[in-house]
Scaffold this motif. Sequence first.
Motif: not given
Length: 333
Positions: A74-91
């Motif tokens: 529920n958070i923009d991955p650009e704010l966290t800078g974490r790869k796992i957040d990007v992958l989790s949101q694409l899944t």
Amino acid sequence: ILSYGVYWLNHYKPKEGPTVCMVQGNIPQDMKFESNEEDEINILKQYTDLSMSVKGTPIDLLVWPETMVPGLLNIDPELTGRKIDVLSQLTPIQLSQELNTNLLLGGIALTLAGDEQIYFNSAYYYNREGKSDGCYDKIHLVPFGEFTPLKNYFPFLTKLVPYKIGLTHGRHRTLFRLDTLQHESFDFGTSICYEDTVPSLIRKFKKDGADFMLNITNDGWFRDSAELDQHLAIMVFRAVENRFCMARAANTGISSFVSPDGAIYAKLSDSKGKYREISGTLIGRIKLVEKYNPFYTTCGDWFSILCVAALGIMLIMSVVKGRIVCQKVTEPK
């Protein structure tokens, strides 16, 4: 009561409802507890691969257990800078579109309130297009497991909690609308972890209009122990009390389906009959009965409260009566 039970079972004729797939990855709690980015990517991949293994099978809903999405959804991955957040949101987008199904995924939610970070144990719902369609935040948290009670007064208690961060209680129950491949619509709710041990919460979901309930849980804390069986047994009571089907996706077991009469009619196991600490998928149909609110859903615990009150009154009367008798015996004639 016995006669009513016999009558209800004799007239129990459930119909087949939506098709639901439970995904059980069997991720050890040690890996989740001290995971690095590589571990988190492996967890996500394992659950994704298991989900993709049912491709080609018509299902209406695919379910992942509690906190099995390692990244923030529920958070923009650009704010966290974490790869796992990007992958989790694409899944969720990939799975829902490739499998043509709705998704219910367990994960952590983060809300920013000024400089404060507020975390929730949540269930995310996605439609067949991969669009987020609601979220439920766990209301009943486990003390000293998910939050520290009275930590403002006794700061040393925080050392008893396994996580550095504490979770916050959700405030609202959420019903999700499930549109099936058969062009039917159902409303369902979900409990997270031990929330299925709280009769009043499940009862309120039923009164809200839930046609069935799901439970997503991570019982990896308890390894291959009897707790897994006990947790499933507790869910049987909730199904019977409210006369609706309940199904659960559990990380290490026991993923299963429980019918409104309390029968466990589907349970994930391997070829050797093992059902704890295994991985796999379990596909089943939700069993539905005519929608109504049974006695417990309507009245709650009043019957048991009255029984306890009546017992207390009888105990008091027996004590008083005993004292009166003793006084009469000891009085001089």
